[in-house]
Design a protein around this motif. Structure first.
Motif, PDB file in Angstrom:
ATOM      1  N   VAL A 296       9.008  -1.205  -3.511  1.00  0.00           N
ATOM      2  CA  VAL A 296       8.352  -2.418  -4.013  1.00  0.00           C
ATOM      3  C   VAL A 296       7.287  -2.859  -3.009  1.00  0.00           C
ATOM      4  O   VAL A 296       6.148  -3.192  -3.379  1.00  0.00           O
ATOM      5  CB  VAL A 296       9.382  -3.538  -4.257  1.00  0.00           C
ATOM      6  N   GLY A 297       7.658  -2.874  -1.726  1.00  0.00           N
ATOM      7  CA  GLY A 297       6.692  -3.204  -0.688  1.00  0.00           C
ATOM      8  C   GLY A 297       5.517  -2.247  -0.675  1.00  0.00           C
ATOM      9  O   GLY A 297       4.366  -2.655  -0.493  1.00  0.00           O
ATOM     10  N   ALA A 298       5.803  -0.957  -0.902  1.00  0.00           N
ATOM     11  CA  ALA A 298       4.732   0.034  -0.930  1.00  0.00           C
ATOM     12  C   ALA A 298       3.762  -0.233  -2.075  1.00  0.00           C
ATOM     13  O   ALA A 298       2.539  -0.158  -1.903  1.00  0.00           O
ATOM     14  CB  ALA A 298       5.327   1.437  -1.056  1.00  0.00           C
ATOM     15  N   GLY A 299       4.293  -0.567  -3.251  1.00  0.00           N
ATOM     16  CA  GLY A 299       3.427  -0.868  -4.385  1.00  0.00           C
ATOM     17  C   GLY A 299       2.520  -2.049  -4.121  1.00  0.00           C
ATOM     18  O   GLY A 299       1.325  -2.032  -4.454  1.00  0.00           O
ATOM     19  N   ALA A 300       3.075  -3.077  -3.491  1.00  0.00           N
ATOM     20  CA  ALA A 300       2.276  -4.250  -3.148  1.00  0.00           C
ATOM     21  C   ALA A 300       1.204  -3.902  -2.122  1.00  0.00           C
ATOM     22  O   ALA A 300       0.059  -4.370  -2.198  1.00  0.00           O
ATOM     23  CB  ALA A 300       3.178  -5.367  -2.625  1.00  0.00           C
ATOM     24  N   MET A 301       1.554  -3.042  -1.150  1.00  0.00           N
ATOM     25  CA  MET A 301       0.598  -2.651  -0.130  1.00  0.00           C
ATOM     26  C   MET A 301      -0.553  -1.833  -0.726  1.00  0.00           C
ATOM     27  O   MET A 301      -1.704  -1.970  -0.322  1.00  0.00           O
ATOM     28  CB  MET A 301       1.310  -1.828   0.945  1.00  0.00           C
ATOM     29  N   ILE A 302      -0.232  -0.974  -1.694  1.00  0.00           N
ATOM     30  CA  ILE A 302      -1.264  -0.146  -2.310  1.00  0.00           C
ATOM     31  C   ILE A 302      -2.292  -1.017  -3.027  1.00  0.00           C
ATOM     32  O   ILE A 302      -3.505  -0.866  -2.845  1.00  0.00           O
ATOM     33  CB  ILE A 302      -0.623   0.859  -3.280  1.00  0.00           C
ATOM     34  N   VAL A 303      -1.808  -1.951  -3.844  1.00  0.00           N
ATOM     35  CA  VAL A 303      -2.719  -2.845  -4.560  1.00  0.00           C
ATOM     36  C   VAL A 303      -3.514  -3.694  -3.575  1.00  0.00           C
ATOM     37  O   VAL A 303      -4.729  -3.889  -3.729  1.00  0.00           O
ATOM     38  CB  VAL A 303      -1.946  -3.736  -5.546  1.00  0.00           C
ATOM     39  N   GLY A 304      -2.835  -4.198  -2.539  1.00  0.00           N
ATOM     40  CA  GLY A 304      -3.530  -4.998  -1.540  1.00  0.00           C
ATOM     41  C   GLY A 304      -4.623  -4.221  -0.845  1.00  0.00           C
ATOM     42  O   GLY A 304      -5.712  -4.749  -0.583  1.00  0.00           O
ATOM     43  N   GLY A 522       6.154  -3.605  -7.464  1.00  0.00           N
ATOM     44  CA  GLY A 522       5.422  -4.130  -6.315  1.00  0.00           C
ATOM     45  C   GLY A 522       3.952  -4.346  -6.623  1.00  0.00           C
ATOM     46  O   GLY A 522       3.352  -5.336  -6.189  1.00  0.00           O
ATOM     47  N   ALA A 523       3.367  -3.415  -7.372  1.00  0.00           N
ATOM     48  CA  ALA A 523       1.957  -3.540  -7.732  1.00  0.00           C
ATOM     49  C   ALA A 523       1.721  -4.771  -8.604  1.00  0.00           C
ATOM     50  O   ALA A 523       0.757  -5.524  -8.390  1.00  0.00           O
ATOM     51  CB  ALA A 523       1.494  -2.277  -8.454  1.00  0.00           C
ATOM     52  N   VAL A 524       2.591  -4.982  -9.599  1.00  0.00           N
ATOM     53  CA  VAL A 524       2.454  -6.159 -10.467  1.00  0.00           C
ATOM     54  C   VAL A 524       2.629  -7.434  -9.660  1.00  0.00           C
ATOM     55  O   VAL A 524       1.904  -8.423  -9.844  1.00  0.00           O
ATOM     56  CB  VAL A 524       3.476  -6.095 -11.620  1.00  0.00           C
ATOM     57  N   PHE A 525       3.602  -7.420  -8.750  1.00  0.00           N
ATOM     58  CA  PHE A 525       3.822  -8.583  -7.886  1.00  0.00           C
ATOM     59  C   PHE A 525       2.564  -8.900  -7.082  1.00  0.00           C
ATOM     60  O   PHE A 525       2.159 -10.058  -6.943  1.00  0.00           O
ATOM     61  CB  PHE A 525       5.001  -8.290  -6.958  1.00  0.00           C
ATOM     62  N   ALA A 526       1.908  -7.849  -6.558  1.00  0.00           N
ATOM     63  CA  ALA A 526       0.685  -8.046  -5.782  1.00  0.00           C
ATOM     64  C   ALA A 526      -0.430  -8.623  -6.652  1.00  0.00           C
ATOM     65  O   ALA A 526      -1.193  -9.496  -6.215  1.00  0.00           O
ATOM     66  CB  ALA A 526       0.241  -6.730  -5.159  1.00  0.00           C
TER      67      ALA A 526
END
Length: 656
Positions: A296-304, A522-526
């Motif tokens: 989940v953290g990785a997905g957020a980092m990718i979008v960020g 994670g991406a959606v969260f970001a």
């Protein structure tokens, strides 16, 4: 200075006038452009190299322990002033620009350390040994890319965007160096933090006199797996103090979302790995975090990371324009610029990048292949621009290097997989080049801001950075191998969370086992955070950090907020007390971090030399768990008291 394509080989008088006008409209430097004083000297280089290795080691330990590193510029500047103060008493002394060269070279080690520990260290999670020669090769190639790609961006980001991009560490470092008379006091402050931290960690890790980690997991009604706790060590509290309550709050917020929301939902829903099915609730929470939440953290980092690139498109375009104009210009035109405007030639950037691209393919210890080399160079340029811009706003300590590395890993893994590559180490090495380049560029931009304010020669700072990168690269593999041998990368002492995540994603994409559903969450969260204008990357860091690391970082941020409130409450009409307090706090916090890191080296050496017990504390006192917990609380309160007293000790005096 001109950064458009109209500049020709002869550099017209209009161009020179515009160039000089740009400098006149900027701040008045400490050393005027028309004055030359000692700068890149032998003694400055020697002192810089020595401090470079020390802070490289300290930041590698800190980064693998906490998942974050801090800028070494200010501690290096303070220590340098102390050294030059001692030399002055011996009749040698040093100039403010020599001090600037020392901090420039020293901070290069800290920056390179961040890129190495966030990526190259990941090979240990893939059951591969640390290749010392390979680490040095990758580190020097990535570091040089960071310095070279920053050259065409310097005038646009540092000079033209002076008012828009404050570069907090760079500006603060210039203030510290200008206040050279405070060098002796600064050394006293960093020594206070160092000694307090050193003794604290010796009692905790060397003698097991008290426990630093407090954590618990509990249930609420039918929901199981809420987890909270903290590893209250000096370094983590120091990191929180330096980054401040806002960023520390974002990190802690990400931790709360992971450990008090997502993990309980997964555990209650039955998503517990089989290996932890019969374990304690805390062990189950850790297993779920490792298996699911880090994705989940990785997905957020990718979008960020990609969002940062899109936000930077204008800056990247302008920097390319500057580079093209300078490549078309002549060396003579470059020499006609004022001393404070002279960079290394742009042709060196082009040739250097080409040579490095070839080396990535040809050097036996690297060999990422033609596609991997192309990805590394192009991604490095893009993320150097992102890094240099972001640190101008949030500072080097908050530079989201790991987010850029995650984005690179995803791109590289998908691209290399299509060509038949199955080795995740190749993907990690490709991402390592980019991560190191981005980290070094962020540091270089801060140093160049310091030099811009002081009146330094950019070319000499860039040479100093290159020298610093070289020595750091030589030692990086040895230091990484030392910590792995002493503690084991991925252990409780140095969990190296980013490195583990990088290895996890690299292997997962190549083998088809990646948790794409969790990455999507994670991406959606970001995306939601972006829509709410909330910084993505600090939240993502908090999600994939253990809660025991996020909590003490937040405590450090709260401590800074409390001290700032106290100073304001006591009356500070002109802001001078707050400024002195901020200076003292950052220096003492840097001492806390350095003290714990050095003690980590001492304890590791004892293990390797087989002095004392082979496991646990080398010289354990044999206290019971309850006694250790009580003494741990007492020690933490004492540490916070010493820190607060040290910070406030000069808040109402004329000299910080």
């Amino acid at each position: 200075m001109s950064h458009g394509p109209s500049q020709d080989a002869t550099m017209s008088n209009d161009s020179r006038t515009a160039s000089e006008q740009t400098e006149r409209e900027g701040p008045s430097p400490t050393v005027p452009a028309g004055k030359s004083i000692a700068e890149l000297t032998i003694k400055a280089v020697l002192i810089g190299l020595a401090l470079n290795v020390v802070l490289l080691t300290a930041n590698m330990y800190l980064g693998m322990r906490s998942g974050m590193t801090i800028s070494a510029s200010i501690p290096a500047a303070v220590i340098s002033m102390g050294v030059f103060y001692a030399l002055r008493n011996a009749g040698i002394g040093g100039t403010i620009l020599e001090n600037n060269i020392v901090q420039t070279m020293t901070s290069a080690g800290e920056a390179l350390a961040a890129g190495v520990i966030f990526t190259i260290a990941g090979v240990t999670f893939l059951d591969q040994p640390i290749d010392i020669a390979g680490t040095a090769s990758v580190a020097v190639l990535g570091g040089l890319l960071g310095v070279l790609f920053m050259i065409p961006m310097r005038r646009y980001l540092i000079v033209e965007k002076h008012e828009e991009l404050p570069y907090p560490e760079g500006t603060a470092c210039a203030d510290v160096l200008e206040a050279g008379s405070q060098g002796k006091d600064g050394v006293k402050l960093i020594s206070l933090g160092f000694l307090a931290s050193f003794v604290y960690m010796w009692l905790a890790s060397g003698m097991a006199a008290f426990r630093t980690t407090l954590q618990t997991a509990f249930s609420a009604g039918q929901t199981r797996g809420f987890a909270i706790g903290g590893d209250f060590t000096p370094a983590l509290i120091g990191v929180g103090y330096i980054i401040g309550p806002k960023i520390a709050g974002y990190v802690f917020g990400g931790g709360l979302i992971a450990w008090m929301m997502l993990i309980p939902l997964l555990i209650t829903g039955g998503f517990v790995p089989e290996s932890a099915a019969d374990a304690t609730l805390m062990a189950q929470a850790n297993a779920v975090w490792d298996e699911y939440i880090r994705y989940v953290g990785a997905g957020a980092m990718i979008v960020g990371g990609f969002y940062a690139i899109l936000s930077m498109s204008g800056t990247i375009r302008d920097a390319l324009g500057t580079a093209i104009a300078d490549v078309r210009g002549s060396t003579a035109a470059s020499e006609q610029r004022r001393r404070t405007q002279r960079d290394l030639p742009m042709k060196l950037v082009v040739v250097g990048a080409a040579v490095i691209a070839l080396a990535l393919v040809a050097v036996p210890q690297v060999q990422v292949g033609l596609l991997g080399g192309a990805i590394a160079v192009v991604a490095a340029f893009l993320f150097v621009a992102v890094s240099a811009y972001l640190v101008g706003v949030v500072g080097s300590s908050s530079n989201p290097v790991s987010g850029m590395a995650v984005a690179t890993i995803l791109i590289a893994a998908l691209a290399l997989k299509s060509t038949g590559v199955t080795d995740p180490v190749v993907v990690l090495v490709t991402a390592s080049v980019v991560a190191i380049a981005a980290a070094v560029a962020g540091d270089t931009s801060q140093d160049l801001k310091t030099g811009y304010l002081l009146g330094a020669t950019p070319r000499k700072q860039q040479i100093a950075q290159i020298i610093g990168i070289g020595i750091s690269a030589l030692f990086a593999g040895w230091v990484l191998s030392f910590f792995h041998q002493a503690y084991g990368i991925g252990s409780e002492t140095i969990p190296a969370p980013q490195a583990g995540m990088m290895a996890l994603i690299s292997e997962g994409v190549l083998t088809g086992t990646a948790q794409w559903g969790m990455i999507l969450i994670g991406a959606v969260f970001a995306i939601v955070l972006i829509l709410m204008s909330v910084p993505v990357l600090p939240f993502a860091v908090g999600i994939y950090l253990p809660i025991t690391l996020a909590t003490p970082i937040f405590l450090g941020g709260l401590l800074r907020a409390g001290i700032d409130k106290y100073v304001a409450w006591n009356g500070d009409p002109d802001g001078s007390a707050a400024e002195r307090t901020t200076y003292r706090g950052r220096i003492i916090a840097a001492g806390l971090i350095t003290g714990e890191a050095i003690m980590g080296i001492v304890i590791g050496a004892l293990y390797i030399l087989e002095i004392g017990a082979a496991t646990g504390a080398p010289f354990a006192l044999g206290f019971g768990a309850e006694t250790q917990t009580i003494l741990g609380v007492v020690a933490l309160v004492a540490l916070l008291g010493i820190f607060t007293r040290g910070v406030l000790g000069g808040s109402r005096t004329a000299d910080a």
